[in-house]
Design a protein around this motif. Structure first.
Motif, PDB file in Angstrom:
ATOM      1  N   ASP B 366       7.074  10.712  -3.162  1.00  0.00           N
ATOM      2  CA  ASP B 366       8.336  11.410  -3.367  1.00  0.00           C
ATOM      3  C   ASP B 366       9.344  10.414  -3.935  1.00  0.00           C
ATOM      4  N   PRO B 367       9.726  10.570  -5.203  1.00  0.00           N
ATOM      5  CA  PRO B 367      10.646   9.598  -5.802  1.00  0.00           C
ATOM      6  C   PRO B 367      12.035   9.617  -5.160  1.00  0.00           C
ATOM      7  N   LYS B 368      12.395  10.728  -4.470  1.00  0.00           N
ATOM      8  CA  LYS B 368      13.721  10.792  -3.847  1.00  0.00           C
ATOM      9  C   LYS B 368      13.781   9.918  -2.602  1.00  0.00           C
ATOM     10  N   SER B 369      12.791  10.075  -1.732  1.00  0.00           N
ATOM     11  CA  SER B 369      12.805   9.286  -0.497  1.00  0.00           C
ATOM     12  C   SER B 369      12.043   7.970  -0.682  1.00  0.00           C
ATOM     13  N   GLU B 370      11.401   7.819  -1.832  1.00  0.00           N
ATOM     14  CA  GLU B 370      10.577   6.642  -2.131  1.00  0.00           C
ATOM     15  C   GLU B 370       9.526   6.409  -1.071  1.00  0.00           C
ATOM     16  N   GLU B 371       8.893   7.496  -0.654  1.00  0.00           N
ATOM     17  CA  GLU B 371       7.883   7.376   0.394  1.00  0.00           C
ATOM     18  C   GLU B 371       6.562   7.985  -0.033  1.00  0.00           C
ATOM     19  N   PHE B 372       5.498   7.398   0.511  1.00  0.00           N
ATOM     20  CA  PHE B 372       4.170   7.951   0.285  1.00  0.00           C
ATOM     21  C   PHE B 372       3.779   8.796   1.485  1.00  0.00           C
ATOM     22  N   SER B 373       3.014   9.836   1.257  1.00  0.00           N
ATOM     23  CA  SER B 373       2.376  10.491   2.387  1.00  0.00           C
ATOM     24  C   SER B 373       0.936  10.791   2.001  1.00  0.00           C
ATOM     25  N   GLY B 374       0.035  10.404   2.874  1.00  0.00           N
ATOM     26  CA  GLY B 374      -1.384  10.605   2.599  1.00  0.00           C
ATOM     27  C   GLY B 374      -1.742  12.077   2.696  1.00  0.00           C
ATOM     28  N   CYS B 375      -2.693  12.515   1.928  1.00  0.00           N
ATOM     29  CA  CYS B 375      -3.105  13.908   2.045  1.00  0.00           C
ATOM     30  C   CYS B 375      -4.564  14.065   1.681  1.00  0.00           C
ATOM     31  N   GLU B 376      -5.103  15.200   2.050  1.00  0.00           N
ATOM     32  CA  GLU B 376      -6.476  15.538   1.706  1.00  0.00           C
ATOM     33  C   GLU B 376      -6.426  16.699   0.731  1.00  0.00           C
ATOM     34  N   ILE B 377      -7.373  16.752  -0.158  1.00  0.00           N
ATOM     35  CA  ILE B 377      -7.498  17.935  -1.004  1.00  0.00           C
ATOM     36  C   ILE B 377      -8.818  18.583  -0.635  1.00  0.00           C
ATOM     37  N   LYS B 378      -8.671  19.784  -0.062  1.00  0.00           N
ATOM     38  CA  LYS B 378      -9.850  20.458   0.488  1.00  0.00           C
ATOM     39  C   LYS B 378     -10.872  20.773  -0.597  1.00  0.00           C
ATOM     40  N   GLY B 379     -12.091  20.399  -0.351  1.00  0.00           N
ATOM     41  CA  GLY B 379     -13.182  20.756  -1.255  1.00  0.00           C
ATOM     42  C   GLY B 379     -13.312  19.873  -2.474  1.00  0.00           C
ATOM     43  N   CYS B 380     -12.491  18.843  -2.570  1.00  0.00           N
ATOM     44  CA  CYS B 380     -12.492  18.031  -3.790  1.00  0.00           C
ATOM     45  C   CYS B 380     -13.700  17.101  -3.839  1.00  0.00           C
ATOM     46  N   LYS B 381     -14.422  17.209  -4.935  1.00  0.00           N
ATOM     47  CA  LYS B 381     -15.589  16.349  -5.129  1.00  0.00           C
ATOM     48  C   LYS B 381     -15.265  15.295  -6.181  1.00  0.00           C
ATOM     49  N   PHE B 382     -16.237  14.486  -6.483  1.00  0.00           N
ATOM     50  CA  PHE B 382     -16.041  13.406  -7.450  1.00  0.00           C
ATOM     51  C   PHE B 382     -15.541  13.941  -8.798  1.00  0.00           C
ATOM     52  N   PHE B 383     -14.619  13.236  -9.387  1.00  0.00           N
ATOM     53  CA  PHE B 383     -14.169  13.577 -10.742  1.00  0.00           C
ATOM     54  C   PHE B 383     -13.781  12.306 -11.467  1.00  0.00           C
ATOM     55  N   ASN B 384     -13.883  12.326 -12.771  1.00  0.00           N
ATOM     56  CA  ASN B 384     -13.425  11.166 -13.534  1.00  0.00           C
ATOM     57  C   ASN B 384     -12.586  11.589 -14.737  1.00  0.00           C
ATOM     58  N   ARG B 385     -12.239  12.856 -14.771  1.00  0.00           N
ATOM     59  CA  ARG B 385     -11.458  13.337 -15.895  1.00  0.00           C
ATOM     60  C   ARG B 385     -10.442  14.368 -15.396  1.00  0.00           C
ATOM     61  N   ILE B 386      -9.221  14.269 -15.907  1.00  0.00           N
ATOM     62  CA  ILE B 386      -8.171  15.211 -15.511  1.00  0.00           C
ATOM     63  C   ILE B 386      -7.687  15.913 -16.769  1.00  0.00           C
ATOM     64  N   THR B 387      -7.707  17.231 -16.761  1.00  0.00           N
ATOM     65  CA  THR B 387      -7.288  17.980 -17.937  1.00  0.00           C
ATOM     66  C   THR B 387      -6.243  18.999 -17.515  1.00  0.00           C
ATOM     67  N   ALA B 388      -5.166  19.109 -18.287  1.00  0.00           N
ATOM     68  CA  ALA B 388      -4.159  20.137 -18.008  1.00  0.00           C
ATOM     69  C   ALA B 388      -4.672  21.471 -18.552  1.00  0.00           C
ATOM     70  N   HIS B 389      -4.517  22.517 -17.751  1.00  0.00           N
ATOM     71  CA  HIS B 389      -5.047  23.812 -18.183  1.00  0.00           C
ATOM     72  C   HIS B 389      -4.162  24.952 -17.692  1.00  0.00           C
ATOM     73  N   SER B 390      -4.013  25.981 -18.532  1.00  0.00           N
ATOM     74  CA  SER B 390      -3.342  27.218 -18.112  1.00  0.00           C
ATOM     75  C   SER B 390      -4.293  28.371 -18.374  1.00  0.00           C
ATOM     76  N   HIS B 391      -4.258  29.348 -17.472  1.00  0.00           N
ATOM     77  CA  HIS B 391      -5.124  30.511 -17.648  1.00  0.00           C
ATOM     78  C   HIS B 391      -4.546  31.483 -18.668  1.00  0.00           C
ATOM     79  N   THR B 392      -5.381  31.982 -19.541  1.00  0.00           N
ATOM     80  CA  THR B 392      -4.997  33.076 -20.432  1.00  0.00           C
ATOM     81  C   THR B 392      -6.207  34.013 -20.542  1.00  0.00           C
TER      82      THR B 392
END
Lengths: 165, 399
Positions: B366-392
């Motif tokens: 959070d750039p406002k409080s300048e703090e990190f918070s750890g989190c989990e992303i449910k179901g997330c498996k290995f990835f090495n590529r990030i692509t921006a996508h919108s549904h149409t």
């Protein structure tokens, strides 16, 4: 501060009058063009024949804040602040009233608010069942049972994650 | 109260495409509206203009894509289901207007809409990837002026001994064929993994190394040494022209390439720089304010860079790991993921006295409080590529 020359009176369908700053009213394209048409006339009353007072009040409230925030955050951060306000603004509007509001905003031709209200309605119906959406918009199902079964078959996977309201 | 048809259409444009398919059965009018090519076009225009509900898609070579849902911190798996056999080797080349461009086994290129599950196989003559010595870089984008989808392929043009330049080929959805463009005479190095181009503003971008100087040494034969600078290769898909953009002047362009990442967040191009001391700077480039200058005996573009976030050093991380920006969330917070660093370890980085045993894979900053918070992303498996996508609902067969 603005003098009375910079004010305009908007009259709702019930005849209720709202005195508004020109800076605010100029965001409503219809008001702008009416005033341009009768330039020079001292009469600064614009009748919004089909718009109910409650919607006139909402639209004024939105653009009043819009203008204020824009002035205050000229340097930057306007969009963020506007988003915050929009969230708050939408929370106090009944979901059924959104339909009336979108009609009014469309009539007054106010692009910024139009996008906000359309998005709010879209968000509201997004996870609703077909039955809810039909009722919300007053839609009559004109598909025959066979047609409906056929569509359901075609889009079977699309029925996951629906919550009934 | 019933709303007029044109207002309904405006509202439906803002309903996410997966839900729209369900609303087709509301009544015949909605069915024909949502199914009309005019409406589909209108939604594509709205979504691409406003980047409405754009999200991150995480991928590896596995046959499913992970659609990141930041609101609920989970991923939704969607199987890549076009009719190929089940072998692995699918890679995401890019996403544009709701369509994914995927390469399969380096042989087949496919456009695929994960929402409608319609795919189009480009019957490409010859291999997708030219296997010379060097690497092949692909990118996917859209040229709105010609209503054409284009795939760009860069590879090193090499004769027996000397690196001669970069060969650029462009594939058009209209002609359904590759076209060779003039060879890029710049001495740019396409280094690292063959990453797909980052699409922003009808242009593809790659981080490259530009050779500024060659030196000859003579010890039992001739050796050549090169001095390199980091730059961004931008390829405009409308003009079909390349250009080189200088990185922010505040960063020494001789820093090694692994300190940088190029991302297309929320419609702008951003450059991430991992500082030796462990903090991360994110820069955003104003793509409308280019100026041409001469540098290293070539023409470069200078751009207006703005530093958008500085992320402090995450001292809890072991030295062989670092945080990499994953997605800029709607509320202005940044989602980061922990990545292992291979091959180098920076000693200058600050470390916490004691490293807690519990390590998270993801953090929100959070750039406002300048703090990190750890989190989990449910179901997330290995990835090495990030692509921006919108549904149409755009069909890859409609052009």
């Amino acid at each position: 501060m603005a003098s009375t020359d910079d004010k305009v009176i908007l009259k709702s369908s019930e005849g209720e009058c709202f005195e508004v700053d020109m800076a605010v009213a100029s965001h409503l394209q219809i008001v702008k063009s009416v005033l341009e048409d009768c330039e020079g006339s001292s009469d600064k009353v614009v009748s919004l024949f089909i718009v109910e007072a409650k919607y006139v009040a909402m639209i004024i409230e939105y653009y009043k804040n819009y203008v204020e925030l824009k002035e205050k955050h000229e340097e930057g951060g306007f969009e963020e602040k506007l988003k915050e306000f929009e969230k708050q603004f939408l929370e106090q509007i009944d979901k059924k009233e959104l339909k009336g509001l979108v009609m009014a905003v469309n009539y007054l031709n106010a692009p910024a608010l139009f996008d906000v209200v359309c998005t709010a309605i879209a968000k509201h119906i997004e996870n609703k069942s077909v039955e809810y959406v039909r009722e919300y918009f007053g839609i009559v199902n004109d598909f025959t049972a066979e047609e409906e079964a056929q569509i359901r078959e075609e889009h079977r996977w699309a029925y996951d994650g629906v919550n009934d309201d | 109260m019933a709303l007029p048809r044109h207002l309904i259409s405006h509202i439906l444009t803002r309903v996410p495409a997966p839900t729209l398919r369900r609303f087709k059965k509301n009544c015949k009018q909605w069915g024909s509206e949502i199914g009309s090519s005019f409406f589909v076009r209108k939604q594509v225009d709205y979504v691409s203009r406003t980047r409405y509900r754009e999200g991150a898609v995480l991928s590896s070579s596995a046959r499913s894509l992970q659609f990141l849902d930041c609101e609920n911190m989970r991923v939704e798996l969607r199987r890549i289901d076009f009719p190929f056999d089940g072998r692995r080797g699918v890679s995401v080349i890019g996403s544009c207007n709701g369509l994914f461009c995927l390469a399969w086994m380096d042989k087949v290129l496919v456009l695929w809409n994960p929402c409608t599950k319609v795919c189009r196989d480009f019957a490409i003559s010859g291999p997708v990837v030219r296997r010379h010595y060097g690497l092949n870089w692909l990118g996917f984008g859209y040229d709105g002026t010609r209503d054409e989808y284009k795939i760009l392929r860069l590879h090193r043009h090499e004769t027996a001994q000397i690196m001669e330049g970069t060969q650029v080929d462009i594939f058009s959805s209209k002609t359904n064929s590759w076209k060779e463009l003039p060879i890029l005479r710049w001495e740019i190095g396409l280094v690292g993994q063959s990453q797909p181009g980052t699409l922003v503003d009808h242009a593809l971008h790659w981080l490259v190394e530009y050779v500024t100087r060659w030196e000859n040494f003579e010890i039992d034969g001739i050796f050549r040494f090169k001095t390199v600078a980091k730059a961004i290769l931008r390829f405009d898909l409308v003009e079909e022209k390349p250009s080189l953009i200088l990185i922010p002047p505040d960063i020494d362009c001789r820093h090694p390439l692994y300190e940088f990442e190029l991302r297309g967040f929320g419609g702008f191009l951003s450059l991430t720089h991992h500082n030796e001391e462990g903090h991360i700077d994110m820069w955003r480039v104003g793509l409308d304010k280019f100026k041409e200058i001469e540098r290293f005996s070539a023409k470069f573009l200078t751009a207006a860079w703005t530093k958008i976030i500085t992320i402090p050093c995450m001292t809890q991380l072991p030295l062989n790991k670092r945080l990499e920006p994953l997605w800029l969330m709607e509320d202005g917070k940044l989602l980061l993921h922990v990545q292992k660093i291979y091959g180098f370890i920076t000693k200058k980085r600050k470390r916490a006295e004691e490293i807690s045993v519990e390590q998270k894979k993801f953090y929100v900053y959070d750039p406002k409080s300048e703090e990190f918070s750890g989190c989990e992303i449910k179901g997330c498996k290995f990835f090495n590529r990030i692509t921006a996508h919108s549904h149409t609902l755009l069909s890859p067969n409609s052009f």
